[in-house]
Scaffold this motif. Structure first.
Motif, PDB file in Angstrom:
ATOM      1  N   LYS A 262     -11.070  13.296   2.329  1.00 21.80           N
ATOM      2  CA  LYS A 262     -11.369  11.962   2.858  1.00 21.80           C
ATOM      3  C   LYS A 262     -11.048  10.887   1.829  1.00 21.80           C
ATOM      4  O   LYS A 262     -10.577   9.802   2.174  1.00 21.80           O
ATOM      5  N   ARG A 263     -11.287  11.193   0.573  1.00 21.08           N
ATOM      6  CA  ARG A 263     -10.971  10.222  -0.482  1.00 21.08           C
ATOM      7  C   ARG A 263      -9.461  10.025  -0.581  1.00 21.08           C
ATOM      8  O   ARG A 263      -8.984   8.903  -0.772  1.00 21.08           O
ATOM      9  N   ARG A 264      -8.707  11.105  -0.450  1.00 22.59           N
ATOM     10  CA  ARG A 264      -7.248  10.995  -0.460  1.00 22.59           C
ATOM     11  C   ARG A 264      -6.772  10.168   0.725  1.00 22.59           C
ATOM     12  O   ARG A 264      -5.856   9.359   0.612  1.00 22.59           O
ATOM     13  N   LEU A 265      -7.407  10.366   1.874  1.00 21.77           N
ATOM     14  CA  LEU A 265      -7.044   9.597   3.063  1.00 21.77           C
ATOM     15  C   LEU A 265      -7.361   8.121   2.855  1.00 21.77           C
ATOM     16  O   LEU A 265      -6.579   7.236   3.229  1.00 21.77           O
ATOM     17  N   GLN A 266      -8.509   7.858   2.240  1.00 17.44           N
ATOM     18  CA  GLN A 266      -8.896   6.474   1.952  1.00 17.44           C
ATOM     19  C   GLN A 266      -7.853   5.806   1.060  1.00 17.44           C
ATOM     20  O   GLN A 266      -7.441   4.657   1.304  1.00 17.44           O
ATOM     21  N   LEU A 267      -7.388   6.514   0.024  1.00 15.68           N
ATOM     22  CA  LEU A 267      -6.378   5.975  -0.881  1.00 15.68           C
ATOM     23  C   LEU A 267      -5.045   5.782  -0.158  1.00 15.68           C
ATOM     24  O   LEU A 267      -4.358   4.771  -0.361  1.00 15.68           O
ATOM     25  N   THR A 268      -4.684   6.724   0.703  1.00 17.64           N
ATOM     26  CA  THR A 268      -3.431   6.618   1.463  1.00 17.64           C
ATOM     27  C   THR A 268      -3.441   5.370   2.342  1.00 17.64           C
ATOM     28  O   THR A 268      -2.459   4.617   2.389  1.00 17.64           O
ATOM     29  N   ARG A 269      -4.541   5.159   3.048  1.00 19.49           N
ATOM     30  CA  ARG A 269      -4.657   3.969   3.901  1.00 19.49           C
ATOM     31  C   ARG A 269      -4.580   2.686   3.063  1.00 19.49           C
ATOM     32  O   ARG A 269      -3.974   1.695   3.473  1.00 19.49           O
ATOM     33  N   LEU A 270      -5.184   2.730   1.882  1.00 19.29           N
ATOM     34  CA  LEU A 270      -5.168   1.561   1.007  1.00 19.29           C
ATOM     35  C   LEU A 270      -3.744   1.221   0.583  1.00 19.29           C
ATOM     36  O   LEU A 270      -3.335   0.049   0.610  1.00 19.29           O
ATOM     37  N   LEU A 271      -2.961   2.243   0.213  1.00 20.59           N
ATOM     38  CA  LEU A 271      -1.581   2.015  -0.215  1.00 20.59           C
ATOM     39  C   LEU A 271      -0.709   1.533   0.944  1.00 20.59           C
ATOM     40  O   LEU A 271       0.230   0.764   0.735  1.00 20.59           O
ATOM     41  N   MET A 272      -1.029   1.969   2.163  1.00 16.98           N
ATOM     42  CA  MET A 272      -0.246   1.545   3.322  1.00 16.98           C
ATOM     43  C   MET A 272      -0.405   0.061   3.609  1.00 16.98           C
ATOM     44  O   MET A 272       0.402  -0.530   4.320  1.00 16.98           O
ATOM     45  N   GLU A 273      -1.454  -0.562   3.055  1.00 20.68           N
ATOM     46  CA  GLU A 273      -1.652  -2.003   3.263  1.00 20.68           C
ATOM     47  C   GLU A 273      -0.682  -2.843   2.434  1.00 20.68           C
ATOM     48  O   GLU A 273      -0.646  -4.061   2.569  1.00 20.68           O
ATOM     49  N   SER A 274       0.104  -2.173   1.550  1.00 21.35           N
ATOM     50  CA  SER A 274       1.059  -2.856   0.663  1.00 21.35           C
ATOM     51  C   SER A 274       0.412  -3.993  -0.117  1.00 21.35           C
ATOM     52  O   SER A 274       0.896  -5.121  -0.126  1.00 21.35           O
ATOM     53  N   PRO A 275      -0.698  -3.727  -0.812  1.00 19.58           N
ATOM     54  CA  PRO A 275      -1.315  -4.792  -1.613  1.00 19.58           C
ATOM     55  C   PRO A 275      -0.452  -5.097  -2.833  1.00 19.58           C
ATOM     56  O   PRO A 275       0.282  -4.238  -3.327  1.00 19.58           O
ATOM     57  N   ASN A 276      -0.560  -6.318  -3.347  1.00 21.55           N
ATOM     58  CA  ASN A 276       0.134  -6.622  -4.602  1.00 21.55           C
ATOM     59  C   ASN A 276      -0.817  -6.601  -5.797  1.00 21.55           C
ATOM     60  O   ASN A 276      -0.392  -6.760  -6.935  1.00 21.55           O
ATOM     61  N   VAL A 277      -2.107  -6.415  -5.544  1.00 28.59           N
ATOM     62  CA  VAL A 277      -3.092  -6.131  -6.592  1.00 28.59           C
ATOM     63  C   VAL A 277      -3.902  -4.922  -6.135  1.00 28.59           C
ATOM     64  O   VAL A 277      -4.489  -4.936  -5.056  1.00 28.59           O
ATOM     65  N   LEU A 278      -3.896  -3.894  -6.941  1.00 27.14           N
ATOM     66  CA  LEU A 278      -4.562  -2.641  -6.586  1.00 27.14           C
ATOM     67  C   LEU A 278      -5.668  -2.360  -7.590  1.00 27.14           C
ATOM     68  O   LEU A 278      -5.416  -2.258  -8.800  1.00 27.14           O
ATOM     69  N   MET A 279      -6.910  -2.270  -7.088  1.00 27.05           N
ATOM     70  CA  MET A 279      -8.065  -1.982  -7.938  1.00 27.05           C
ATOM     71  C   MET A 279      -8.599  -0.603  -7.578  1.00 27.05           C
ATOM     72  O   MET A 279      -8.965  -0.358  -6.422  1.00 27.05           O
ATOM     73  N   LEU A 280      -8.651   0.285  -8.557  1.00 27.31           N
ATOM     74  CA  LEU A 280      -9.049   1.672  -8.320  1.00 27.31           C
ATOM     75  C   LEU A 280     -10.264   2.007  -9.179  1.00 27.31           C
ATOM     76  O   LEU A 280     -10.196   1.962 -10.403  1.00 27.31           O
ATOM     77  N   ASP A 281     -11.372   2.335  -8.522  1.00 28.08           N
ATOM     78  CA  ASP A 281     -12.610   2.702  -9.221  1.00 28.08           C
ATOM     79  C   ASP A 281     -12.786   4.213  -9.116  1.00 28.08           C
ATOM     80  O   ASP A 281     -13.111   4.740  -8.062  1.00 28.08           O
ATOM     81  N   GLU A 282     -12.573   4.910 -10.220  1.00 27.93           N
ATOM     82  CA  GLU A 282     -12.613   6.378 -10.294  1.00 27.93           C
ATOM     83  C   GLU A 282     -11.741   7.013  -9.204  1.00 27.93           C
ATOM     84  O   GLU A 282     -12.223   7.765  -8.354  1.00 27.93           O
TER      85      GLU A 282
END
Length: 589
Positions: free
Chosen positions: A415-435
């Protein structure tokens, strides 16, 4: 020649229809340090449990010398409901038995910062995940064992805790260690052999993680059995190991010629100039500017008078002690928390995405690919390159079949991998990753690092995974608990040095205070004897005056004098009794 502590012979093990181990034979010898790597679900933890005798093989056998004492740290820490931390760690040992042991004191200091009676009396079930992990480690490290088996020992530990554990194990030459972990820095620091669990077999390699990557790449080059994509990732990892962060541990010295041949034409992991140009086009010159910023969590002031600039294309690792405000700072930049004072300027083109430590709820009936495509059908990598939702899923460990798995059937890590995948699909130009590395195996981490190599936006990362931080980030800042954000030009090494100095200062102050207190207590004991003598003399005088008072009932002048003297004696006795009480309290601490 070192004797074998445990031997595994022709072991087979399956769960349901999945064959995890097939005809595995290996051994663990005295003093060996073995790292076990492989994809999630490959059978790493199962192999450890079979060695420990917790799981029984379907066939084959496991033998160990009768005198061998071993212990295992599980991924899930368990204990009796009513057990206190003292029960779990020390059992029925008397205080004088363990308090005088220098090794026990070192473990308590390294894991808990000292002897915390309040912690010892807490029930194990009331502890946080990180506290349970430290308690489990303390028990193993204190017990007199020949072999310890560690399953993800660095989970819930901060960078400082991981560094201490690695140093402690390196200095314990008399015990063998077998460890399953995705923390590649820890593997390099602690292990001298590597087992890779793959396809039901266990492939053995000399050396830690860096040596394993070199040897695996050489094997693949000679046998040509891995596909082009996998070879490319291994070469890229090799290039990193050669050119990597200044704080990277010493690389293995063997197979250097073969390694250099493999990576001679390999470019740097990322083209910083090209990425910066693209980042500036997407972000402009301003991302975040903090002017005299103050950040609080409730009544606690975490950061004060912060002046900080985060620019386009910056790749910043944030390290710091627990509770210093790392996550709160990131949430402030993301706009989730308002600063309590000062000014935060956010660039007008900033499109930020924030991966928190907590899983966001998704519709359990969605399929994995469906959940990703609801965000976007493809992601732009720049220079005309794109990845489809399905391709990104594959990069992050969801193969074609698992992309059709219902979200409700996924594990926590998936589920965490899926959460990260969805986040990257948003094409953000600033990416904040907490652990972001929690629950990821090494192969998925390598894929994630490769994705982030081509990411042209601004990266802000909090992680206890030192290898990941040094692999992905170019700059480091630290929060050491003094309400300041400190620039760290030398990265994690500099942070650990500063923490060691801070702890040393605190220890010196405590020792100085303790020495001063001890001197005060010695003086108080002397004072107590003196005061007790004085009180005794005052009581004798009082008794004598009372006796004289009875004989002078007709001498009014003498009676008046005696009453005055008795009043003075009572006042003096009261003063001495107050001094006696103060001295007693000081002696009792």
């Amino acid at each position: 020649m070192a004797r074998n502590l445990v031997n595994v012979e022709s072991v087979n093990k399956a769960f349901d229809i999945k064959q995890l181990l097939v005809g595995v034979s290996l051994g663990v010898a005295e003093g060996e340090r073995i790292g076990i790597v492989g994809r999630n679900g490959a059978g790493k933890s199962t192999l450890m449990k079979i060695i420990a005798g917790i799981e029984q093989p379907d066939s084959g056998r496991v033998t160990k010398n009768n005198s061998v004492k071993l212990g295992m740290l599980n991924q899930v820490d368990v204990a009796d409901k009513a057990a206190t931390v003292r029960d779990v760690v020390l059992g029925d040992k008397a205080k004088h038995e363990w308090a005088s042991d220098a090794g026990v004191r070192e473990v308590f200091t390294g894991l808990f910062g000292g002897f915390d009676d309040h912690l010892f009396e807490r029930t194990f079930l009331s502890l946080s995940g990180g506290e349970r992990r430290r308690v489990g480690l303390a028990k193993l490290l204190i017990d007199d064992l020949d072999l310890i088996l560690l399953d993800e020992p660095t989970n819930h530990l901060d960078v400082e805790g991981v560094a201490w554990l690695a140093s402690h194990l390196k200095n314990r030459k008399n015990i063998a260690v077998t460890v399953v972990t995705h923390d590649r820095w820890f593997l390099d620091e602690v292990t001298d052999r590597t087992w890779e669990v793959v396809g039901g077999k266990v492939e053995e390699y000399d050396g830690g993680y860096s040596a394993f990557v070199l040897a695996k790449a050489e094997r693949s080059r000679q046998a040509a059995v891995l596909d082009q994509r996998r070879n490319m990732l291994i070469r890229k990892e090799l290039a990193w190991l050669r050119r990597g962060a200044p704080a990277q541990t010493v690389k293995p010295k063997f197979r250097v010629d073969a390694a250099n041949e493999l990576i001679s034409a390999e470019p740097a992991p990322r083209d910083s100039t090209e990425l910066l140009k693209f980042a500036q086009n997407r972000l402009g010159n301003t991302v975040y500017e903090a002017h005299h910023l103050q950040v609080r969590a409730g009544d606690k002031e975490l950061i004060d008078d912060l002046y900080w600039n985060v620019g386009p294309g910056d790749r910043i690792g944030i390290v710091g002690i627990n509770g210093a405000g790392k996550t709160t700072l990131m949430r402030t930049l993301a706009g989730e928390i308002q600063p309590s004072a000062g000014k935060l300027v956010t660039g007008v083109t900033v499109k930020a995405a924030f991966l928190t430590q907590h899983l966001t709820e998704l519709d359990p009936t969605w399929r994995v690919l469906e959940a990703v495509e609801k965000v976007a059908s493809h992601i732009e990598l720049g220079k005309g390159r794109t990845l489809s939702a399905s391709q990104l899923c594959e990069r992050l460990g969801f193969d074609r079949d698992s992309q059709w798995t219902p979200v409700g059937d996924l594990s926590g890590g998936e589920k965490r991998r899926l959460q990260l995948t969805r986040l990257l699909m948003e094409s953000p130009n600033v990416l904040m990753l907490d652990e972001p590395t929690n629950d990821f195996d090494i192969e998925i981490l390598t894929e994630l690092e490769d994705l982030l190599d081509s990411y042209a936006g601004t990266l802000l990362i909090i992680s206890h995974d030192r290898y990941f931080l040094e692999r992905v980030c170019d700059r480091f800042v630290g929060l050491l608990g003094d309400q300041k954000l400190l620039d760290l030009p030398r990265g994690v090494d500099q942070y650990l040095e500063l923490r060691e100095k801070a702890i040393s200062r605190t220890t010196t102050q405590k020792e100085s205070k303790s020495t001063s207190t001890a001197a005060e207590q010695r003086q108080a004991k002397k004072d107590l004897v003196r005061i007790e003598r004085q009180i005794s003399k005052l009581e004798e005088k009082t008794t004598a005056l009372l006796a004289e008072q009875e004989l002078c009932e007709f001498d009014s002048e003498r009676l008046a004098a005696i009453v005055g003297e008795l009043a003075d004696l009572n006042l003096e006795k009261t003063r001495r009794e107050e001094e006696w009480l103060a001295a007693t309290l000081l002696i009792e601490g």
